[in-house]
Design an enzyme around this catalytic site. Sequence first.
Site, PDB file in Angstrom:
ATOM      1  N   SER A 162       0.875  -1.160   0.000  1.00 53.92           N
ATOM      2  CA  SER A 162       0.000   0.000   0.000  1.00 53.92           C
ATOM      3  C   SER A 162       0.917   1.215   0.000  1.00 53.92           C
ATOM      4  O   SER A 162       1.310   1.711   1.047  1.00 53.92           O
ATOM      5  CB  SER A 162      -0.906  -0.001   1.235  1.00 53.92           C
ATOM      6  OG  SER A 162      -1.725   1.148   1.223  1.00 53.92           O
ATOM      7  N   PRO A 163       1.285   1.685  -1.195  1.00 56.91           N
ATOM      8  CA  PRO A 163       2.235   2.797  -1.275  1.00 56.91           C
ATOM      9  C   PRO A 163       1.581   4.108  -0.835  1.00 56.91           C
ATOM     10  O   PRO A 163       0.356   4.195  -0.755  1.00 56.91           O
ATOM     11  CB  PRO A 163       2.576   2.836  -2.766  1.00 56.91           C
ATOM     12  CG  PRO A 163       1.355   2.310  -3.435  1.00 56.91           C
ATOM     13  CD  PRO A 163       0.801   1.262  -2.508  1.00 56.91           C
ATOM     14  N   ASP A 167      -2.829  -1.727  -2.920  1.00 54.95           N
ATOM     15  CA  ASP A 167      -3.937  -0.910  -2.408  1.00 54.95           C
ATOM     16  C   ASP A 167      -3.629   0.545  -2.728  1.00 54.95           C
ATOM     17  O   ASP A 167      -2.628   1.092  -2.256  1.00 54.95           O
ATOM     18  CB  ASP A 167      -4.049  -1.123  -0.898  1.00 54.95           C
ATOM     19  CG  ASP A 167      -4.984  -0.153  -0.194  1.00 54.95           C
ATOM     20  OD1 ASP A 167      -5.647   0.670  -0.850  1.00 54.95           O
ATOM     21  OD2 ASP A 167      -5.048  -0.212   1.050  1.00 54.95           O
TER      22      ASP A 167
END
Length: 163
Positions: A37-38, A80
Site C-alpha cells: 500500500s504505497p 492498495d
Amino acid sequence: MKNVVGYSTHNGKCLCGDSLELLTQIEDNSINLVITSPPFALQRKKEYGNEAQSEYVDWLCKFGSLVYSKLKTDGSFVIDIGGAYEKGQPSYSLYQFRTLIKFCDEIGFHLAQPFYWHNPSALPAPIEWVNKRKMRAKTSVNTVWWLSKNPFCKADVTQVLTP
C-alpha cells in the site's frame, strides 16, 4: 541483505525497508507475491513522503516494473491505492486508473481481479468538498488490485473460503 528489518518463517519472508533498494537485491523471477500500500497521490505533502499526482504514475510504475521482474511466472502483485481529488476542484482524480492501465499496457501485468476495501471509519475527506461546501460524499473505499504476471497465476481460493 543490508538494511532489512523483518522476519522469516517456513512459509516465506517479510522484508521491511526501502522497497526500491531491497528489490534490487533480490533475484529476478524469485518472488511469488508482493503486497503493498504505497503512499497515495495526495494534494498535501506528507512527512512520510508522497508524490504529486502529476508525477505519481511514472513514480509508481518504476516500482511496478521492478516488482514485475522479481515475480515468478505465476506470481502476483497486490496493491492498495486510495483515491484523491484534483487540486482545487471537486473532481475525482484518475491517477489510480492511469497507473493500472500503465501497469497492464506498458509493464505487462494482467488484472487478475479488482477488490474494493470499504473503510466506514475513514475520515471525511476532502474537507473542502465534504465538510465545508457539502458537495461530495465522504470517500471510504480504496481500490485493491490483484495483478499477475500471467492470467494463470498461482492461486487457491479454497484456502480462504468460510462457511
